[in-house]
Design an enzyme around this catalytic site. Structure first.
Site, PDB file in Angstrom:
ATOM      1  N   TYR A 135       0.161   6.430   2.143  1.00 39.84           N
ATOM      2  CA  TYR A 135       1.198   5.954   1.973  1.00 39.84           C
ATOM      3  C   TYR A 135       2.413   6.980   1.194  1.00 39.84           C
ATOM      4  CZ  TYR A 135       0.057   1.120   3.046  1.00 39.84           C
ATOM      5  OH  TYR A 135      -0.598   0.080   3.884  1.00 39.84           O
ATOM      6  N   LYS A 187     -15.058   6.198   2.809  1.00 41.51           N
ATOM      7  CA  LYS A 187     -15.603   6.546   4.240  1.00 41.51           C
ATOM      8  C   LYS A 187     -15.896   7.917   3.996  1.00 41.51           C
ATOM      9  CE  LYS A 187     -16.163   6.023   8.634  1.00 41.51           C
ATOM     10  NZ  LYS A 187     -17.217   4.873   9.232  1.00 41.51           N
ATOM     11  N   ASP A 221     -15.924   0.022   6.687  1.00 45.59           N
ATOM     12  CA  ASP A 221     -16.393  -0.642   8.023  1.00 45.59           C
ATOM     13  C   ASP A 221     -17.688  -1.369   7.452  1.00 45.59           C
ATOM     14  OD1 ASP A 221     -17.984   1.689   7.733  1.00 45.59           O
ATOM     15  OD2 ASP A 221     -18.138   2.061   9.888  1.00 45.59           O
ATOM     16  N   ASP A 245      -5.188  -2.033   1.926  1.00 43.76           N
ATOM     17  CA  ASP A 245      -4.185  -2.818   2.829  1.00 43.76           C
ATOM     18  C   ASP A 245      -5.135  -3.652   3.751  1.00 43.76           C
ATOM     19  OD1 ASP A 245      -1.814  -3.662   3.637  1.00 43.76           O
ATOM     20  OD2 ASP A 245      -2.134  -2.229   5.507  1.00 43.76           O
ATOM     21  N   ASP A 249      -6.245  -8.315   3.825  1.00 40.70           N
ATOM     22  CA  ASP A 249      -5.755  -9.080   4.977  1.00 40.70           C
ATOM     23  C   ASP A 249      -7.065  -9.737   5.268  1.00 40.70           C
ATOM     24  OD1 ASP A 249      -3.044  -8.192   4.835  1.00 40.70           O
ATOM     25  OD2 ASP A 249      -2.868  -8.511   7.121  1.00 40.70           O
TER      26      ASP A 249
HETATM   27  C1  IPM Z   1       1.076  -5.168   1.919  1.00 39.24           C
HETATM   28  C2  IPM Z   1       1.907  -4.954   3.048  1.00 39.24           C
HETATM   29  C3  IPM Z   1       2.574  -3.728   2.913  1.00 39.24           C
HETATM   30  C4  IPM Z   1       1.686  -2.599   2.994  1.00 39.24           C
HETATM   31  C5  IPM Z   1       3.621  -3.367   3.900  1.00 39.24           C
HETATM   32  C6  IPM Z   1       4.652  -4.110   4.149  1.00 39.24           C
HETATM   33  C7  IPM Z   1       4.452  -1.959   3.829  1.00 39.24           C
HETATM   34  O1  IPM Z   1       1.229  -4.922   4.236  1.00 39.24           O
HETATM   35  O2  IPM Z   1       1.326  -5.530   0.825  1.00 39.24           O
HETATM   36  O3  IPM Z   1       0.031  -5.454   1.839  1.00 39.24           O
HETATM   37  O4  IPM Z   1       1.172  -2.035   3.803  1.00 39.24           O
HETATM   38  O5  IPM Z   1       1.326  -2.258   1.794  1.00 39.24           O
HETATM   39 MN    MN Z   2      -0.791  -5.203   4.077  1.00 42.95          MN
END
Ligand code: IPM
Ligand code: MN
Length: 353
Positions: A135, A187, A221, A245, A249
């Site tokens: 990042y 990893k 993974d 990240d 999700d």
């Molecule tokens: C998150 C989002 C951000 C990230 C994006 C919007 C830059 O996906 O907060 O997880 O990748 O950190």
């Molecule tokens: Mn995210």
């Protein structure tokens, strides 16, 4: 007097922040907490109108707050990256919020796509490194736009950056006092520089300063596989920015979706920022159908971070009551209530306790 900066941001951000602030007011009323809000209009609309994402001096000003409460960042008319990098990442990096703390907790009454798993199985925390890795924006193009083009995106891992994140994870695990296990997600079999550093630091620090905490390792993974197959194996997961990240999700999905997933961008020595982890969802904006619970849970995390544990507990209890006895679903448009009605239900629950 707590000083809170509010950045509602884009899309559904303002709607959900409005509900979070409703709940904050209720919690403050119940506990006698004093706070002062300062609103900022940073986001896509301001950028389109002024060409400015984060004005000069904004970071400096934000440093003066106890905490920041953020809605969402991302606008359909703004090219990808402008707001994400110029606002969200600029704040995380500029305020040195080096941990992204993301609890994965399935509340009672919430549907999970994982068959035969319940709230007792899905309850762990991801400590995502938040200022380094892929990042940082380090990298570049060679011969851009030609058939011989090269694009390099570098993963930056500093011993200091890795160490402070690991220490946070160990401390958090100790305080959480559950399975007393930190799992490093990496990893090491392919990223033999970056995760070599992570793994060495993990075991050195763990052995020297956290002998009471069990250390485990899982490739990213395999972590995804186990988050689905055996989520109960996890207590605290620590990982780098990119993997964090991605797995959060997945984590959001197993805890019931983006409607409930909250996170904190933490600088233990500075100004931290709390946000729902979902995006700005422009297609739902202004319709009153989006679930505000993620923003409300982010507000709860913010209260906990500020040392207002009693207020945080009131919010948590009210959320549990609403998920277990009221909402039909956590999905947008399927809750059985509007955005504002969900906010009202939680606020009433807070006031009633
Ligand atoms: C998150 C989002 C951000 C990230 C994006 C919007 C830059 O996906 O907060 O997880 O990748 O950190
Ligand atoms: Mn995210």
């Amino acid at each position: 007097m707590l000083k809170i900066a509010v950045i509602p941001g884009d899309g559904i951000g303002p709607e959900v922040i409005c509900e979070g602030l409703k709940v904050l007011a209720a919690a403050a009323g119940a506990t006698g907490l004093n706070y002062e809000l300062t609103h900022y209009d940073f986001g896509g609309d301001r950028y389109l109108a002024t060409g400015e994402v984060l004005p000069d001096g904004a970071l400096e000003e934000l440093r003066g707050f106890d905490v920041i409460y953020l809605g969402a960042v991302g606008h359909p008319e703004v090219p990808p990256g402008v707001l994400e990098r110029g606002l969200l990442l600029a704040l995380r990096f500029g305020l040195d919020q080096y941990v992204n703390l993301r609890p994965i907790k399935l509340y009672p009454g919430v549907w999970t796509p994982i068959k035969d798993k319940g709230p007792e199985d899905i309850d762990f925390v991801v400590v995502r490194e938040n200022t380094e890795g892929l990042y940082t924006g380090s990298g570049g193009f060679v011969r851009r736009g030609t058939p011989d083009e090269i694009a390099v995106q570098e993963s930056v891992n500093t011993r200091k950056g890795v160490e402070r994140c690991l220490r946070y994870a160990f401390e958090y695990c100790r305080k959480r006092d559950r399975a007393k296990t930190v799992t490093l997600c990496g990893k090491t079999n392919v990223l033999t520089y970056a995760f070599d550093l992570w793994e060495r630091a993990f075991h050195e620090i763990g052995a020297a300063d956290y002998p009471d905490i069990k250390r485990e390792y899982a490739h990213v993974d395999a972590t995804c596989m186990w988050m689905v197959k055996n989520p109960e194996w996890f207590d605290v997961i620590v990982t780098d920015n990119m993997f964090g990240d991605i797995i959060t999700d997945l984590g959001a999905m197993i805890q019931g979706g983006m409607g409930i997933a909250a996170g904190g961008n933490i600088n233990p020595e500075g100004t931290s920022m709390f946000e729902p982890i979902g995006g700005s969802a422009p297609k739902y904006a202004g319709k009153g159908v989006i679930n505000p619970l993620a923003a409300i849970c982010a507000c709860g995390m913010m209260l906990e971070h500020l040392g207002e544990s009693e207020a945080a507990q009131l919010v948590e209890n009210a959320v549990v009551e609403v998920t277990s006895t009221k909402l039909k679903s956590l999905a947008a448009g399927q809750m059985g209530y509007s955005t504002a009605e969900v906010g009202d239900l939680v606020a009433e629950g807070v006031a009633r306790q």
